[in-house]
Write a protein that holds these residues in place. Sequence first.
Motif, PDB file in Angstrom:
ATOM      1  N   PRO A 210      13.071  -1.802 -24.419  1.00  0.00           N
ATOM      2  CA  PRO A 210      11.948  -1.030 -24.968  1.00  0.00           C
ATOM      3  C   PRO A 210      10.674  -1.865 -25.006  1.00  0.00           C
ATOM      4  N   LYS A 211       9.545  -1.239 -24.667  1.00  0.00           N
ATOM      5  CA  LYS A 211       8.268  -1.951 -24.629  1.00  0.00           C
ATOM      6  C   LYS A 211       7.582  -1.973 -25.990  1.00  0.00           C
ATOM      7  N   GLY A 212       7.913  -1.032 -26.845  1.00  0.00           N
ATOM      8  CA  GLY A 212       7.197  -0.885 -28.109  1.00  0.00           C
ATOM      9  C   GLY A 212       7.768  -1.715 -29.226  1.00  0.00           C
ATOM     10  N   THR A 213       7.756  -3.037 -29.061  1.00  0.00           N
ATOM     11  CA  THR A 213       8.347  -3.907 -30.077  1.00  0.00           C
ATOM     12  C   THR A 213       7.406  -4.171 -31.259  1.00  0.00           C
ATOM     13  N   THR A 214       6.146  -3.783 -31.128  1.00  0.00           N
ATOM     14  CA  THR A 214       5.195  -3.818 -32.241  1.00  0.00           C
ATOM     15  C   THR A 214       4.381  -2.529 -32.159  1.00  0.00           C
ATOM     16  N   PRO A 215       3.703  -2.138 -33.238  1.00  0.00           N
ATOM     17  CA  PRO A 215       2.908  -0.901 -33.179  1.00  0.00           C
ATOM     18  C   PRO A 215       1.865  -0.895 -32.077  1.00  0.00           C
ATOM     19  N   ASN A 216       1.163  -2.000 -31.858  1.00  0.00           N
ATOM     20  CA  ASN A 216       0.136  -2.027 -30.827  1.00  0.00           C
ATOM     21  C   ASN A 216       0.730  -2.011 -29.421  1.00  0.00           C
ATOM     22  N   ARG A 217       1.852  -2.673 -29.246  1.00  0.00           N
ATOM     23  CA  ARG A 217       2.521  -2.630 -27.943  1.00  0.00           C
ATOM     24  C   ARG A 217       3.071  -1.229 -27.682  1.00  0.00           C
ATOM     25  N   GLN A 218       3.544  -0.568 -28.727  1.00  0.00           N
ATOM     26  CA  GLN A 218       4.027   0.807 -28.587  1.00  0.00           C
ATOM     27  C   GLN A 218       2.887   1.724 -28.158  1.00  0.00           C
ATOM     28  N   TRP A 219       1.709   1.538 -28.752  1.00  0.00           N
ATOM     29  CA  TRP A 219       0.564   2.377 -28.402  1.00  0.00           C
ATOM     30  C   TRP A 219       0.197   2.192 -26.941  1.00  0.00           C
ATOM     31  N   LEU A 220       0.140   0.944 -26.477  1.00  0.00           N
ATOM     32  CA  LEU A 220      -0.187   0.686 -25.077  1.00  0.00           C
ATOM     33  C   LEU A 220       0.833   1.338 -24.145  1.00  0.00           C
ATOM     34  N   ALA A 221       2.105   1.219 -24.487  1.00  0.00           N
ATOM     35  CA  ALA A 221       3.149   1.803 -23.640  1.00  0.00           C
ATOM     36  C   ALA A 221       2.995   3.316 -23.549  1.00  0.00           C
ATOM     37  N   GLU A 222       2.709   3.947 -24.676  1.00  0.00           N
ATOM     38  CA  GLU A 222       2.597   5.406 -24.701  1.00  0.00           C
ATOM     39  C   GLU A 222       1.317   5.898 -24.032  1.00  0.00           C
ATOM     40  N   GLN A 223       0.214   5.157 -24.223  1.00  0.00           N
ATOM     41  CA  GLN A 223      -1.081   5.645 -23.747  1.00  0.00           C
ATOM     42  C   GLN A 223      -1.403   5.207 -22.321  1.00  0.00           C
ATOM     43  N   THR A 224      -0.869   4.084 -21.877  1.00  0.00           N
ATOM     44  CA  THR A 224      -1.210   3.570 -20.548  1.00  0.00           C
ATOM     45  C   THR A 224      -0.013   3.429 -19.620  1.00  0.00           C
ATOM     46  N   GLY A 225       1.186   3.527 -20.165  1.00  0.00           N
ATOM     47  CA  GLY A 225       2.384   3.404 -19.341  1.00  0.00           C
ATOM     48  C   GLY A 225       2.832   1.974 -19.110  1.00  0.00           C
ATOM     49  N   LYS A 226       2.098   1.003 -19.632  1.00  0.00           N
ATOM     50  CA  LYS A 226       2.507  -0.393 -19.490  1.00  0.00           C
ATOM     51  C   LYS A 226       1.964  -1.190 -20.663  1.00  0.00           C
ATOM     52  N   VAL A 227       2.470  -2.404 -20.794  1.00  0.00           N
ATOM     53  CA  VAL A 227       2.017  -3.277 -21.884  1.00  0.00           C
ATOM     54  C   VAL A 227       1.586  -4.603 -21.277  1.00  0.00           C
ATOM     55  N   GLN A 228       0.289  -4.853 -21.270  1.00  0.00           N
ATOM     56  CA  GLN A 228      -0.245  -6.142 -20.890  1.00  0.00           C
ATOM     57  C   GLN A 228      -1.601  -6.302 -21.561  1.00  0.00           C
ATOM     58  N   VAL A 229      -2.085  -7.536 -21.594  1.00  0.00           N
ATOM     59  CA  VAL A 229      -3.390  -7.819 -22.193  1.00  0.00           C
ATOM     60  C   VAL A 229      -4.173  -8.709 -21.243  1.00  0.00           C
ATOM     61  N   PRO A 230      -5.497  -8.639 -21.337  1.00  0.00           N
ATOM     62  CA  PRO A 230      -6.314  -7.858 -22.275  1.00  0.00           C
ATOM     63  C   PRO A 230      -6.451  -6.406 -21.835  1.00  0.00           C
ATOM     64  N   TYR A 231      -6.670  -5.535 -22.822  1.00  0.00           N
ATOM     65  CA  TYR A 231      -6.979  -4.126 -22.573  1.00  0.00           C
ATOM     66  C   TYR A 231      -8.169  -3.786 -23.449  1.00  0.00           C
ATOM     67  N   LEU A 232      -9.265  -3.367 -22.816  1.00  0.00           N
ATOM     68  CA  LEU A 232     -10.513  -3.103 -23.533  1.00  0.00           C
ATOM     69  C   LEU A 232     -10.788  -1.611 -23.594  1.00  0.00           C
ATOM     70  N   ILE A 233     -11.211  -1.156 -24.766  1.00  0.00           N
ATOM     71  CA  ILE A 233     -11.675   0.222 -24.947  1.00  0.00           C
ATOM     72  C   ILE A 233     -13.093   0.159 -25.494  1.00  0.00           C
ATOM     73  N   ASP A 234     -13.994   0.892 -24.833  1.00  0.00           N
ATOM     74  CA  ASP A 234     -15.369   0.973 -25.306  1.00  0.00           C
ATOM     75  C   ASP A 234     -15.655   2.415 -25.719  1.00  0.00           C
ATOM     76  N   PRO A 235     -15.632   2.695 -27.027  1.00  0.00           N
ATOM     77  CA  PRO A 235     -15.869   4.065 -27.493  1.00  0.00           C
ATOM     78  C   PRO A 235     -17.301   4.539 -27.246  1.00  0.00           C
ATOM     79  N   ASN A 236     -18.191   3.624 -26.904  1.00  0.00           N
ATOM     80  CA  ASN A 236     -19.583   3.993 -26.642  1.00  0.00           C
ATOM     81  C   ASN A 236     -19.755   4.648 -25.272  1.00  0.00           C
ATOM     82  N   THR A 237     -18.886   4.299 -24.339  1.00  0.00           N
ATOM     83  CA  THR A 237     -19.005   4.816 -22.972  1.00  0.00           C
ATOM     84  C   THR A 237     -17.775   5.579 -22.509  1.00  0.00           C
ATOM     85  N   GLY A 238     -16.685   5.483 -23.273  1.00  0.00           N
ATOM     86  CA  GLY A 238     -15.439   6.130 -22.859  1.00  0.00           C
ATOM     87  C   GLY A 238     -14.632   5.316 -21.875  1.00  0.00           C
ATOM     88  N   VAL A 239     -15.078   4.094 -21.564  1.00  0.00           N
ATOM     89  CA  VAL A 239     -14.383   3.230 -20.613  1.00  0.00           C
ATOM     90  C   VAL A 239     -13.172   2.586 -21.282  1.00  0.00           C
TER      91      VAL A 239
END
Length: 257
Positions: A210-239
Amino acid sequence: MSTQIDAVINLFSGTVRGWRCTLVRGRARKTPEKILKLYDIEVSPYCRLVREALSEMDLDVMILPCPAGGKRFRPEAKALIPNTTFPMLVDDNTGVVMNESANIIDYIATTYEGKVRAQTGLGRQLAVGTSILSSVFHARPGGLTGMKARPSKAPEQPLILYSFEASPFSKPVRARLCELEIPYVLKNTAKGAMTDMGPPAFRDKLFKAPKGTTPNRQWLAEQTGKVQVPYLIDPNTGVAMYESNDILKYLDKTYGV
């Protein structure tokens, strides 16, 4: 300097610190209702110690970058504690405002019931010494990466970065965010189990765990299909994006002056 060469250098930097904070070791039993705020300089060895502790306790934090020559958050910090040093913590849940890394780490561990190594005696001296040595690896022509402010445009909303302190590919992104004085929510994404170790493609094929061994890793797995870092979200542009080199180019283009 290419991000690949930077990553190799950052590998040596992490090795000096014994790969602290690669794994969640003392997860906090309480979660702050309001996110903690850390006035931070990326390359500071004392700030690093606090970020390591937060990563090991699996706690998120709002990073307010205060590089040398910065004018966005340094005055704000000094208004709270005149002549403050960095790191400086603000906990809006308790009204606590404090500096000194050892005190901050002890406070967070006690208040939110996490477990970290004692910040006293020989262990503390060794931690500070190796953290200082680790910072030496970030010397570049013109100074240390993540130390001096660059001209930038301020975002309306803080960015969001999934990262963990020892990640060699995340370090350049955090350094650039610091130089540009861009506030961001640091979503600590340290590994929650030994099956998380290794590069994503190799790890997922080998362990098939299982990829979701922590809450943040679980979120990445569910929302992006993979777990790696860095992953940037910019709510100002939607990127939203992976890959440190792409993120650096995006930050320079969007917020650099």
